[in-house]
Design an enzyme around this catalytic site. Structure first.
Site, PDB file in Angstrom:
ATOM      1  N   GLU A   1      15.774  -6.269  62.144  1.00 18.87           N
ATOM      2  CA  GLU A   1      15.379  -7.664  62.070  1.00 18.87           C
ATOM      3  C   GLU A   1      16.515  -8.628  62.440  1.00 18.87           C
ATOM      4  OE1 GLU A   1      13.191  -8.320  58.571  1.00 18.87           O
ATOM      5  OE2 GLU A   1      12.753 -10.410  59.055  1.00 18.87           O
ATOM      6  N   ASP A   2      17.700  -8.370  61.949  1.00 17.63           N
ATOM      7  CA  ASP A   2      18.782  -9.352  62.103  1.00 17.63           C
ATOM      8  C   ASP A   2      19.740  -9.071  63.245  1.00 17.63           C
ATOM      9  OD1 ASP A   2      17.662 -10.502  59.942  1.00 17.63           O
ATOM     10  OD2 ASP A   2      19.193  -9.897  58.497  1.00 17.63           O
TER      11      ASP A   2
END
Ligand code: MN
Length: 639
Positions: free
Chosen positions: A80-81
């Site tokens: 996600e990051d």
């Protein structure tokens, strides 16, 4: 502030305690990779981002989770990051780890609709629905939800760095979704920490008051607990029971709820004794009951304040005996009795399962633990998502409880208004399912009679185990009044339906293999077609989820049919004019050649012998099915 080095060392020291060097090495690689991915990123607290996944991993290492879970915890935010792909993780750390990271990333996002902290009914429904969604999304691998809970716990512990709106939103979400989820999964250690962290932000004033309350009377409380613990230890030692007695303070949010409950009941909350709970941890189940005897001899039990979750474990596998006794200086104190293993399960719930992976525990409970998660999911799916359900649970909770006796003299606590059937389900599901008649204080009563406080209730079982009656669910007749009984009765019928479906499926499959002359045992067919077991296949067929043409199609992959073949059928039929014409018409419509046709009695048309050519099982099966529907045809045999 903990430094990164300190926390990483903590993690590695912890996993070294229970994992092999090889596993630890893999965890180290996951750490290095995650550190590189998150490098330069900061948390709102000002810490390097990697601190967060490291703490998530530490919480899971406290539960002795396997190396895959720990590595996935370290990597849980990189998709996600940091834009890392599933494929990359898979290549570096294997399919298992990649699947877990992916699972955590894809968990359904949560929506808390209202800002109010008072839970409305609608809120409870959406909450139940969200918890269910979370559970279902992880039904493949429960480790996903464990990572999510550890992730949430660390986020809660560092929540102060966020803005006020986010703090309230996230705290509420934690209180409404994640703490109940931890509770469902039996992970007490996560549940109480999540509750206390959210409590701190949602009710700051009460939180401070209770925290002060706990610290102000600490000395007196500890003195009392030590005295009580010592007396108990001495009494247990006299009976040669090896044990550990612990005195502990309840967690803040549970005290808050207890104070609320007391004030509703107009009861005085005692600042010393109501904060304490004692626990006896022994070696064997047998010792639990021995210890209970010693306890009740030492201090008088308070009638009704007794629960035996060893004989009747909770849905989460929780086991313990709870008894509130008139303790030192005549104050009631709650005491729990359990074995070390039960204690472990009580603290870690489903996570305890991974610890026993290689071992076998006392009661063969290992498999149960696996089943437990399955059941939980099933139960979640079965829970109706409507107001009535929530209402009925609420009604149960708001009812006063009364106490009655079993013929053996045991005390049972049941909701006010309970009937003998409710009572039976309270004692044991099996007993509820087999109620035939009932006696209250020696008098035969109707099954919808109401039990009063102090009654002696005796249940007479039926000789034939026919199960519960459908009319028990008719609310106009008043046979059952608790949602527990209703749930158990519905569950029985669902199970019964399942058994009937399996029976039905068996009939279909047997006639199919018979007609198609497939010479394989059913078990072998099921396993070759990659079903878990025969029942699974039969259930799919019997419930109509899988139809026979589809099954035949699957079967053709198993059986080498070998080009075109002549097949001979014997059609047993009624005496009907025009039957032969109907049969031949259908066969030629299918594009098949009739090679020969004869009947044993040309005038009556009873039993037609017919030989056709076909190009495979699928076509054969189709002919059978169509001929079977012709009016007057009773059965078909393959010759
Ligand atoms: Mn995270």
């Amino acid at each position: 502030m903990t430094t990164l080095n300190e926390s990483n060392t903590k993690l590695i020291t912890k996993v070294k305690e229970y994992l092999s060097d090889e596993d630890v090495k893999k965890i180290n690689e996951a750490y290095k990779f995650a550190e590189k991915c998150h490098s330069g990123q900061l948390r709102k607290t000002g810490d390097p981002y990697i601190i967060h996944p490291v703490f998530t991993a530490i919480y899971l290492s406290n539960m002795k989770m396997d190396w895959e879970t720990i590595s996935a915890a370290l990597l849980h935010d990189v998709i996600e990051d940091c834009g890392v792909t599933f494929k990359e993780i898979e290549k570096l750390f294997g399919r298992d780890v990649a699947g877990l990271v992916d699972g955590v990333t894809k968990l359904p996002t949560l929506k808390i609709s209202s800002k109010k902290t008072n839970l409305s009914i609608n809120n409870e429904i959406s909450r139940a629905a969200t918890i269910r969604k979370l559970l279902i999304s992880t039904s493949e691998d429960a480790r996903v939800i464990l990572i999510k809970l550890a992730d949430r716990l660390h986020n809660m512990e560092t929540l102060h760095a966020l803005d006020e709106n986010s703090i309230l939103r996230i705290s509420q979400e934690t209180m409404e979704i994640f703490a109940p989820l931890a509770h469902r999964l039996g992970i007490w250690d996560f549940k109480w920490k999540l509750e206390d962290e959210s409590f701190k932000y949602l009710f700051p004033k009460s939180y401070k008051e209770i925290a002060n309350l706990i610290s102000s009377k600490r000395k007196e409380r500890e003195k009392y607990a030590t005295r009580a613990t010592r007396m108990l230890e001495e009494a247990l030692a006299k009976s040669s029971i090896q044990c550990l007695v612990e005195g502990r303070v309840k967690h803040l949010y549970s005290i808050f709820k207890k104070i609320e409950k007391y004030s509703n009941l107009g009861k005085r909350f005692d600042e010393i004794h109501d904060l304490i709970a004692l626990r006896i941890v022994v070696n064997t189940k047998q010792d639990c009951y021995l210890a209970l005897g010693v306890l009740h001899e030492l201090w008088k039990p308070i009638p009704g304040e007794f629960d035996d979750y060893i004989a009747n474990p909770k849905e989460s596998m929780y086991q313990s005996i709870h008894s509130t006794v008139m303790c030192l200086d005549s104050y009631p104190v709650e005491i729990q009795i359990r074995t070390k293993e039960m204690h472990n399960t009580a603290e870690m719930g489903i996570a305890a399962h991974w610890q026993y992976k290689d071992g076998v525990d006392e009661d063969g409970g290992y498999l149960n633990k696996l089943n437990w998660f399955r059941n939980l999911i099933d139960w979640q799916i079965e829970l109706p998502e409507d107001e009535n359900y929530i209402d009925s649970v609420k009604t149960d909770l708001s009812k006063e409880r009364i106490y009655c006796y079993t013929p053996a003299g045991d005390i049972k606590s049941i909701p006010e208004g309970s009937t003998p059937i409710d009572f039976a389900y309270e004692v044991h599901t099996e007993l509820g399912n087999e109620v035939n008649s009932a006696l209250i204080n020696g008098q035969t009563v109707p099954l919808n009679a109401t039990i009063s406080n102090g009654d002696l209730v005796e249940i007479i079982k039926s000789n034939s185990s026919q199960g519960p009656k459908l009319e028990w669910l008719n609310t106009d007749l008043g046979f059952v009044t608790t949602s527990k009984s209703r749930f158990k009765i519905r569950q029985w019928f669902r199970k019964e339906e399942k058994n009937l479906s399996i029976e039905r499926g068996k009939g279909v499959v047997l006639s199919l293999v018979d007609k198609l002359k497939i010479d394989l045992p059913l078990e072998e067919i099921a396993s070759k077609l990659k079903y878990q077991n025969l029942d699974e296949l039969l259930l799919l067929i019997g419930s109509g989820s899988l139809n026979s043409p589809k099954l035949v199609k699957k079967l053709t992959t198993l059986i080498n049919y070998g080009g075109r073949k002549n097949i001979s059928l014997k059609i047993n039929s009624d005496d009907r004019v025009g039957l032969i014409r109907d049969v031949t018409e259908i066969i030629s419509k299918e594009g098949l050649n009739i090679i020969s046709i004869s009947t044993n009695d040309i005038n009556t048309g009873k039993s037609i012998l017919i030989e056709v050519d076909s190009n495979g099982l699928e076509q054969q099966n189709k002919i059978y099915s169509i001929i079977e529907t012709i009016d007057g045809v009773n059965s078909i045999d393959t010759i």
